[in-house]
Scaffold this motif. Structure first.
Motif, short mmCIF file in Angstrom:
data_model
loop_
_atom_site.label_atom_id
_atom_site.label_comp_id
_atom_site.label_asym_id
_atom_site.label_seq_id
_atom_site.Cartn_x
_atom_site.Cartn_y
_atom_site.Cartn_z
N ILE A 1 0.84 -1.20 0.00
CA ILE A 1 0.00 0.00 0.00
C ILE A 1 0.87 1.25 0.00
N ALA B 1 -5.91 -3.10 0.32
CA ALA B 1 -4.93 -3.80 -0.53
C ALA B 1 -5.59 -4.53 -1.69
N MET C 1 -5.17 0.41 -5.72
CA MET C 1 -3.93 -0.32 -5.95
C MET C 1 -3.65 -0.63 -7.42
N LYS D 1 -3.02 -4.73 -6.86
CA LYS D 1 -3.94 -5.14 -5.80
C LYS D 1 -3.65 -6.58 -5.39
#
Length: 434
Positions: free
Chosen positions: A71, A394, A400, A404
């Motif tokens: 992240i 996440a 993301m 991700k």
């Protein structure tokens, strides 16, 4: 030919060292003096009964820390900053307050443990030792550059080796250890579940989530991946580097926690000592009970004590730094160890105040160790909602993008959430039904 081979090996070693960074430092900081005290109490009280936790938590700890690091690396922002953007200020303030209080108590216990450990190896007063360690930590954290400071923290991580060495000084029942490591043992009573929740709280801790994410941001800025407030320019090679660093850090942390539980279970629990107040107490108690070879007890005590000091010098800045990152991100202050003091008054102010308040805990009649155990349990409880938030963030493609969470990451993140939550619920359930 041999010269070229030596040069290649040296270059390979340097590349390996360059990979190590936030993950290694975070993993080492997890075995801070307060963590050492918790693991020591576990070994002394329950022997090898909770040894399996060190293996079981490795993939869980690795998964949650990897998600936090990812992240930070992908967004160029710390965990608190992202939580604030997605879930609002009320949620953010709650997280920040809990982290700030828990970290400050933890700092106090760590400084006290370092001073007590120093007294085992040198004739120094407790007051002088606490003031000396506090001064060293603040000067390094505030007045050195991030590049220099990161190198210092990486070298301090070598303190982890002291506990691996201690295991081999003590005669161990290796077959028994093997079984206890891989066959879980659970007792459904408050004392057992309380300590397990404390072990989880000191192993999978909110301050580690915040620190590693923020240090990935610092590291990206240092490597010129992050400029002008934009998202870092990444490739999958950067993600792989982060994951390797993170895994090495978490593996190191869990190997050391295993070693501490083994040593204290064999030497202390095996000799009827079932209560340890501090990590320094564990070091002191080991001395007269080790009989592997002449003077082994003294050697084991000194190694144990030096490890407490080295890891304390690493962990206290991580604790104060993560608290400061959390506060600064919540209130949009400048937050970076790369900044000079005059560019980030609030950020360094929180570091200083948290460290000094932690120092004062040792002198105002509060028992830092009792507070610490409660804090470890609080961390285990607070980690539950924070793991939930991290898992959601996440796995959010809007945040993301292509980085991700994958299927395996999601599986372990939600197992972590359920396991930590179950331990907390089990502790409270046994408390109200005992």
């Amino acid at each position: 030919m041999s010269t070229q081979k030596h040069s290649n090996n040296e270059n390979l070693f340097r590349r390996f060292l360059n990979i190590l960074g936030p993950g290694l430092i975070t993993g080492a900081a997890d075995d801070d003096p307060s963590g050492i005290a918790t693991y020591s109490q576990t070994g002394a009280q329950f022997g090898y009964g909770q040894l399996w936790i060190a293996v079981f938590t490795l993939p869980l700890m690795t998964a949650i820390q990897e998600a936090c690091a990812r992240i930070g690396l992908v967004t160029g922002k710390g965990i608190v900053a992202v939580v604030k953007e997605r879930y609002g200020m009320k949620m953010t303030v709650g997280v920040v307050l809990l982290v700030l209080v828990a970290n400050t108590i933890n700092i106090g216990a760590d400084i006290g443990a370092m001073a007590a450990a120093a007294q085992l190896v040198a004739p120094v007063s407790f007051v002088v030792a606490t003031l000396g360690f506090t001064t060293i930590i603040l000067v390094l954290e505030i007045f050195t550059s991030y590049r220099v400071y990161a190198k210092i923290l990486k070298w301090l991580a070598l303190s982890l080796l002291s506990y691996v060495v201690t295991v081999f000084i003590v005669n161990e029942p290796w077959l028994t250890l093997l079984r206890a490591t891989f066959v879980p043992h659970i007792e459904f009573n408050f004392a057992f579940l309380f300590i397990i929740t404390g072990v989880i709280g000191t192993t999978i801790s909110p301050y580690m989530f915040i620190w590693e994410a923020s240090e990935e941001v610092e590291d990206a800025r240092e490597r010129h991946l992050l400029r002008g407030g934009k998202r870092p320019k990444l490739g999958w090679s950067d993600i792989r580097r982060m994951r390797l660093d993170n895994f090495i850090g978490m593996l190191s942390s869990n190997v050391v926690s295993w070693c501490i539980i083994v040593t204290t279970a064999t030497v202390l629990h095996g000799n009827g000592i079932t209560n340890i107040a501090t990590s320094a107490d564990a070091a002191k108690a080991i001395e007269p009970l080790v009989h592997s070879f002449p003077h082994a007890g003294h050697v084991a005590k000194v190694i144990f004590a030096v490890g407490v000091i080295g890891l304390g010098l690493l962990a206290v800045p991580v604790l104060s730094g993560s608290a400061s990152y959390a506060v600064a991100e919540a209130f949009n202050w400048r937050a970076s160890l790369a900044y000079k003091l005059n560019r980030a008054h609030g950020f360094y102010g929180v570091i200083t105040i948290a460290t000094l308040v932690g120092l004062l805990i040792n002198f105002v009649g509060i028992d830092p160790i009792k507070a610490l155990i409660v804090t470890a349990v609080i961390n285990g409880v607070v980690a539950v909602p924070l793991i939930f938030l991290v898992a959601r963030i996440a796995d959010n493609s809007e945040i993301m993008g292509e980085y991700k969470s994958g299927r395996l990451s999601n599986i372990f993140l939600w197992i972590t959430f359920l396991f930590v939550g179950a331990a907390a619920v089990g502790m409270f359930a046994t408390y109200f039904t005992k």
